[in-house]
Design a protein around this motif. Structure first.
Motif, PDB file in Angstrom:
ATOM      1  N   GLY A 170      31.779 -12.720 -89.927  1.00 38.63           N
ATOM      2  CA  GLY A 170      30.766 -11.794 -90.578  1.00 38.63           C
ATOM      3  C   GLY A 170      29.504 -12.404 -90.688  1.00 38.63           C
ATOM      4  N   ASP A 171      28.577 -11.949 -90.889  1.00 33.98           N
ATOM      5  CA  ASP A 171      27.066 -12.391 -91.074  1.00 33.98           C
ATOM      6  C   ASP A 171      26.574 -12.442 -92.442  1.00 33.98           C
ATOM      7  OD1 ASP A 171      24.601 -13.022 -90.189  1.00 33.98           O
ATOM      8  OD2 ASP A 171      24.460 -11.391 -88.950  1.00 33.98           O
ATOM      9  N   TYR A 172      26.077 -13.503 -92.768  1.00 34.01           N
ATOM     10  CA  TYR A 172      25.673 -13.691 -93.986  1.00 34.01           C
ATOM     11  C   TYR A 172      23.988 -13.999 -94.169  1.00 34.01           C
ATOM     12  CZ  TYR A 172      25.227 -18.605 -92.675  1.00 34.01           C
ATOM     13  OH  TYR A 172      24.828 -19.871 -91.839  1.00 34.01           O
ATOM     14  N   GLY A 173      23.350 -13.921 -93.211  1.00 36.54           N
ATOM     15  CA  GLY A 173      22.065 -13.829 -93.187  1.00 36.54           C
ATOM     16  C   GLY A 173      21.366 -13.355 -91.846  1.00 36.54           C
ATOM     17  N   TRP A 174      20.519 -12.228 -91.722  1.00 35.95           N
ATOM     18  CA  TRP A 174      20.155 -11.696 -90.788  1.00 35.95           C
ATOM     19  C   TRP A 174      18.690 -10.903 -91.215  1.00 35.95           C
ATOM     20  CZ3 TRP A 174      20.005  -6.466 -91.327  1.00 35.95           C
ATOM     21  CH2 TRP A 174      20.896  -6.049 -92.272  1.00 35.95           C
ATOM     22  N   VAL A 175      18.171 -10.579 -89.965  1.00 38.06           N
ATOM     23  CA  VAL A 175      16.957 -10.044 -89.894  1.00 38.06           C
ATOM     24  C   VAL A 175      16.817  -9.118 -88.510  1.00 38.06           C
ATOM     25  CG1 VAL A 175      15.492 -11.608 -89.003  1.00 38.06           C
ATOM     26  CG2 VAL A 175      14.461  -9.831 -90.526  1.00 38.06           C
ATOM     27  N   MET A 176      16.387  -7.822 -88.701  1.00 38.17           N
ATOM     28  CA  MET A 176      16.283  -7.023 -87.398  1.00 38.17           C
ATOM     29  C   MET A 176      14.854  -6.841 -87.067  1.00 38.17           C
ATOM     30  SD  MET A 176      19.442  -4.294 -87.757  1.00 38.17           S
ATOM     31  CE  MET A 176      18.898  -3.685 -89.432  1.00 38.17           C
ATOM     32  N   VAL A 177      14.745  -7.150 -85.890  1.00 32.87           N
ATOM     33  CA  VAL A 177      13.299  -7.007 -85.317  1.00 32.87           C
ATOM     34  C   VAL A 177      13.126  -5.921 -84.241  1.00 32.87           C
ATOM     35  CG1 VAL A 177      11.449  -8.235 -83.795  1.00 32.87           C
ATOM     36  CG2 VAL A 177      13.077  -9.534 -85.399  1.00 32.87           C
TER      37      VAL A 177
END
Length: 101
Positions: free
Chosen positions: A88-95
């Motif tokens: 799983g992903d605990y920190g992300w940002v989409m660009v």
């Protein structure tokens, strides 16, 4: 007996001119989590031992399986900390603008 085998192996070996030509980011990423697996990997791009990695997101990203190698379009470029879909992903940002349907 081992010496002739080693000598034969040494004469066949060649230097690889462009190692980057052998990189395939999609290797192991053609997975549908509920049906089959080819490795459960993500096509991550980053520096060695990096903390942030970049990848294409091909669906709405509401689960840990936000990339599918069988999709023909991507929707976002994702900066992630996720090493595997199982974790799983605990920190992300989409660009980028939303792409695709």
């Amino acid at each position: 007996m081992r010496l002739p085998l080693v000598a034969a192996a040494l004469t066949i070996t060649q230097a690889i001119e462009q190692p980057v030509d052998y990189v395939n980011l999609l290797a192991g990423s053609f997975t549908r989590g509920d049906v089959f697996s080819t490795g459960n990997t993500l096509p991550l791009v980053g520096r060695p031992w990096g903390f942030n990695h970049w990848a294409l997101q091909t669906n709405d990203g509401r689960s840990a399986w936000w990339f599918n190698g069988n999709d023909h379009e991507f929707k976002w470029i994702r900066c992630t900390h996720q090493p595997s879909p199982w974790i799983g992903d605990y920190g992300w940002v989409m660009v980028g603008p939303p792409m695709g349907g």
